[in-house]
Design an enzyme around this catalytic site. Sequence first.
Site, mmCIF file in Angstrom:
data_model
loop_
_atom_site.group_PDB
_atom_site.id
_atom_site.type_symbol
_atom_site.label_atom_id
_atom_site.label_comp_id
_atom_site.label_asym_id
_atom_site.label_seq_id
_atom_site.Cartn_x
_atom_site.Cartn_y
_atom_site.Cartn_z
ATOM 1 N N LYS A 30 -46.935 -5.655 16.650
ATOM 2 C CA LYS A 30 -48.168 -5.053 16.124
ATOM 3 C C LYS A 30 -47.869 -3.676 15.534
ATOM 4 O O LYS A 30 -48.372 -3.333 14.460
ATOM 5 C CB LYS A 30 -49.221 -4.936 17.239
ATOM 6 N N LEU A 33 -45.958 -4.295 12.197
ATOM 7 C CA LEU A 33 -46.820 -4.795 11.130
ATOM 8 C C LEU A 33 -47.761 -3.699 10.629
ATOM 9 O O LEU A 33 -48.039 -3.608 9.422
ATOM 10 C CB LEU A 33 -47.622 -6.001 11.610
ATOM 11 N N LYS A 34 -48.228 -2.862 11.530
ATOM 12 C CA LYS A 34 -49.054 -1.734 11.100
ATOM 13 C C LYS A 34 -48.212 -0.745 10.297
ATOM 14 O O LYS A 34 -48.706 -0.110 9.360
ATOM 15 C CB LYS A 34 -49.699 -1.059 12.308
ATOM 16 N N ILE A 36 -45.779 -1.652 8.310
ATOM 17 C CA ILE A 36 -45.726 -2.258 6.971
ATOM 18 C C ILE A 36 -47.006 -1.928 6.214
ATOM 19 O O ILE A 36 -46.981 -1.559 5.031
ATOM 20 C CB ILE A 36 -45.547 -3.782 7.074
ATOM 21 N N GLU A 50 -54.815 -6.421 5.971
ATOM 22 C CA GLU A 50 -56.098 -5.808 6.292
ATOM 23 C C GLU A 50 -56.117 -5.355 7.751
ATOM 24 O O GLU A 50 -56.427 -4.213 8.058
ATOM 25 C CB GLU A 50 -57.235 -6.793 6.020
ATOM 26 N N GLU A 155 -45.766 -16.906 17.398
ATOM 27 C CA GLU A 155 -46.444 -17.517 16.264
ATOM 28 C C GLU A 155 -47.255 -16.443 15.543
ATOM 29 O O GLU A 155 -48.047 -15.731 16.156
ATOM 30 C CB GLU A 155 -47.382 -18.633 16.709
ATOM 31 N N ALA A 167 -62.581 -19.951 10.918
ATOM 32 C CA ALA A 167 -61.825 -20.436 12.074
ATOM 33 C C ALA A 167 -62.387 -19.897 13.390
ATOM 34 O O ALA A 167 -62.427 -20.611 14.399
ATOM 35 C CB ALA A 167 -60.354 -20.036 11.935
ATOM 36 N N THR A 168 -62.840 -18.644 13.383
ATOM 37 C CA THR A 168 -63.406 -18.053 14.599
ATOM 38 C C THR A 168 -64.676 -18.783 15.007
ATOM 39 O O THR A 168 -64.870 -19.116 16.187
ATOM 40 C CB THR A 168 -63.709 -16.561 14.371
ATOM 41 N N GLU A 170 -65.551 -21.884 14.067
ATOM 42 C CA GLU A 170 -65.213 -23.271 14.413
ATOM 43 C C GLU A 170 -64.663 -23.350 15.837
ATOM 44 O O GLU A 170 -64.992 -24.272 16.600
ATOM 45 C CB GLU A 170 -64.190 -23.803 13.395
#
Length: 278
Positions: A30, A33-34, A36, A50, A155, A167-168, A170
């Site tokens: 995390k 990625l932040k 990046i 985002e 993943e 997706a959230t 669903e």
Amino acid sequence: MSKNYMPSKGDFEKLARMKAPYQQTIDELKVKLKGIKYGCLQENGYTPIEFVVGRVKSTESMLKKAESKGVQLGAGNWIDEVEKQVKDIAGLRLVSRYIEDLREAQEILSQREDIVVEEVKDYITIPKDSGYRSIHMIVRYPTYHGAAKKEVFCEIQLRTLAMNFWATNEHELRYKYDQKLPDDMRAELRKAADSAHELDLQMDQFRREIREAHELNKQIALSNEVKLEEIFSLYVKKDYKRAQELYRHYFGEGHDFTHDPKLKMIDDLLGSRLKLMK
């Protein structure tokens, strides 16, 4: 979890110790990625990322998945088998505005030296029957838990905002109906997924138009900067006549640099002085 086996207190303690490096992997990735995200913002003024969220799979979900993959819970070194078979104990979700941004983020991740991409499933090109769309990357990441180095699987799901919203919802509906959604609801969800995808495609088109306009503006600004530097060079050399000629040739009376403070400052300096010269 198996109806015939309930992990003992000792097993739960072993599972908790086994999961600890996965939480560390989530925390480390995390941060990276932040990094990046903010690096892209500083370099380009725009980022394909985002936001990022992460989680370690619950023990119950992990054991259910392991059992579905044929792990005999409670038999032999079954905890080791759980770790081998369940590749998403650690999970990250990277969310972008546009599909094109997802592809860019995927490329950035694929080029990093600190992770190894083991598998990619592209559910955008070929969505699931439910309409679910995303990119799933299984990566191998080395982490140091204490003094011991351990490579763990993680993943990384890449979704647009629209994909994540669908997706959230669903997922929550499946939980409410105990994974047995009514047929009419499944059909409506599929329609909603397709509509969300159409929106993503339209937004991608808008994004391309925005980028093209931005690139054109950059080229114009660079061209004007070169022209102003040429005029300024002549001005410094006291070749005022040639400087005046170029200024009138390049810019005439109709130019406007209010959108670019740097060019406006140079233009104000040159324009005010050159116009006063006879």
